[in-house]
Write a protein that holds these residues in place. Structure first.
Motif, PDB file in Angstrom:
ATOM      1  N   THR A  44       0.717  -1.387  -0.054  1.00 51.67           N
ATOM      2  CA  THR A  44      -0.022  -0.033   0.076  1.00 51.67           C
ATOM      3  C   THR A  44       1.035   1.325   0.002  1.00 51.67           C
ATOM      4  O   THR A  44       0.659   2.167  -0.668  1.00 51.67           O
ATOM      5  CB  THR A  44      -0.849  -0.106   1.140  1.00 51.67           C
ATOM      6  N   GLN A  45       2.079   1.163   0.658  1.00 54.43           N
ATOM      7  CA  GLN A  45       2.806   2.366   0.770  1.00 54.43           C
ATOM      8  C   GLN A  45       3.706   2.567  -0.657  1.00 54.43           C
ATOM      9  O   GLN A  45       4.227   3.708  -0.819  1.00 54.43           O
ATOM     10  CB  GLN A  45       3.666   2.358   1.976  1.00 54.43           C
ATOM     11  N   LYS A  46       3.722   1.495  -1.394  1.00 56.65           N
ATOM     12  CA  LYS A  46       4.339   1.845  -2.621  1.00 56.65           C
ATOM     13  C   LYS A  46       3.486   2.118  -3.698  1.00 56.65           C
ATOM     14  O   LYS A  46       3.208   1.426  -4.638  1.00 56.65           O
ATOM     15  CB  LYS A  46       5.130   0.419  -3.027  1.00 56.65           C
ATOM     16  N   LYS A  47       3.230   3.450  -3.614  1.00 53.48           N
ATOM     17  CA  LYS A  47       2.013   3.867  -4.481  1.00 53.48           C
ATOM     18  C   LYS A  47       2.329   3.730  -6.181  1.00 53.48           C
ATOM     19  O   LYS A  47       1.267   3.137  -6.490  1.00 53.48           O
ATOM     20  CB  LYS A  47       1.827   5.424  -4.274  1.00 53.48           C
ATOM     21  N   VAL A  48       3.408   3.689  -6.573  1.00 52.25           N
ATOM     22  CA  VAL A  48       3.680   3.443  -7.879  1.00 52.25           C
ATOM     23  C   VAL A  48       3.539   2.056  -8.370  1.00 52.25           C
ATOM     24  O   VAL A  48       2.887   1.592  -9.353  1.00 52.25           O
ATOM     25  CB  VAL A  48       4.849   4.013  -8.328  1.00 52.25           C
ATOM     26  N   LEU A  49       4.069   1.370  -7.512  1.00 52.96           N
ATOM     27  CA  LEU A  49       3.896  -0.218  -7.738  1.00 52.96           C
ATOM     28  C   LEU A  49       2.334  -0.709  -7.657  1.00 52.96           C
ATOM     29  O   LEU A  49       2.089  -1.309  -8.403  1.00 52.96           O
ATOM     30  CB  LEU A  49       4.514  -0.817  -6.502  1.00 52.96           C
ATOM     31  N   MET A  50       1.859  -0.099  -6.668  1.00 56.21           N
ATOM     32  CA  MET A  50       0.362  -0.532  -6.378  1.00 56.21           C
ATOM     33  C   MET A  50      -0.447   0.036  -7.815  1.00 56.21           C
ATOM     34  O   MET A  50      -1.395  -0.714  -8.352  1.00 56.21           O
ATOM     35  CB  MET A  50      -0.125   0.273  -5.225  1.00 56.21           C
ATOM     36  N   ASP A  51      -0.048   1.198  -8.184  1.00 55.22           N
ATOM     37  CA  ASP A  51      -0.940   1.781  -9.364  1.00 55.22           C
ATOM     38  C   ASP A  51      -0.399   0.870 -10.482  1.00 55.22           C
ATOM     39  O   ASP A  51      -1.312   0.597 -11.248  1.00 55.22           O
ATOM     40  CB  ASP A  51      -0.602   3.289  -9.720  1.00 55.22           C
TER      41      ASP A  51
END
Length: 230
Positions: A44-51
């Motif tokens: 969740t904290q890794k926004k770019v990866l999550m996106d």
């Protein structure tokens, strides 16, 4: 979708794809195995990866929905959607999961470590707004950016999809990047593209970018890879 649901969603798509699009199943499983040990809170904290993962899940589901259509139904559907969207799914997305991605290992590491940042995202959003106001269309995907050196796929109202790479690197230092960009496009079988080196402090540079993109969408011949500087 929450981070804790990502792996299960990938597993579901892999199970479906294994029957109707094995190459997609294989690529999705590569992604699943790559992120399976990341805890949901950390993901969740890794926004770019999550996106990226959410975007990939959407595209994979979309592709699998297309696969169950008859050829006639698929063609009728493609005729109704934006040419940039059609080009992404029918051509580039398919190439990505069915062919070798030479940059795959490198960009996976950058995404996971948080090194990758869409530094041109604000510029691309501004361009998108202008292009859409001119009745053009635009698509941008992490895979296109990371694997295919393409920040955006753009089409004017009467043009054809055009792959666009943007850089704020000054023109005199951008030659090597331009050469690598052209090489990447040729490797993926992308027939047309423009490489734009821009000065974000320049006068009306967004308008200049939009004009050159829309013009070349309509006029650039196949097997042409042009460089511009503003």
């Amino acid at each position: 979708m929450q981070a804790k649901e990502i792996e299960n969603q990938l597993k579901e798509l892999i199970a479906i794809a294994s029957c109707i699009e094995p190459a997609l199943a294989y690529r999705l499983d590569q992604i699943r195995r790559w992120i399976k040990d990341i805890k949901p809170g950390s993901l969740t904290q890794k926004k770019v990866l999550m996106d990226f993962l959410l975007e990939l899940i959407y595209d994979a589901q979309f592709w699998l929905d297309l696969k169950i259509l008859t050829p006639e139904e698929r063609e009728e559907f493609f005729d109704r959607i934006a040419p940039t969207t059609r080009y992404w799914y029918e051509d580039l997305f398919y190439k990505w999961f069915s062919e070798r991605d030479r940059k795959f290992y490198t960009w996976k590491q950058k995404l996971r470590s948080g090194e990758f940042d869409r530094e041109d995202a604000e510029i691309v959003n501004s361009i998108a707004s202008q292009i859409e106001s001119c009745e053009g269309t635009i698509v941008y995907r992490y895979v296109a950016d990371l694997s295919m050196a393409t920040d955006a796929i753009v089409s004017s109202p009467t043009g054809q999809p055009l792959c666009v790479q943007l850089t704020s690197m000054s023109d005199r230092f951008a030659q090597n990047k331009y050469e690598q960009w052209e090489k990447t496009l040729r490797e993926w079988g992308i027939e047309r593209g423009i490489f734009v080196s821009y000065n974000p402090g320049g006068d009306d540079f967004i308008l200049k970018l939009v004009n050159v993109v829309l013009y070349n969408s309509k006029n650039l011949p196949a097997q042409k890879y042009l460089k511009f500087s503003f």
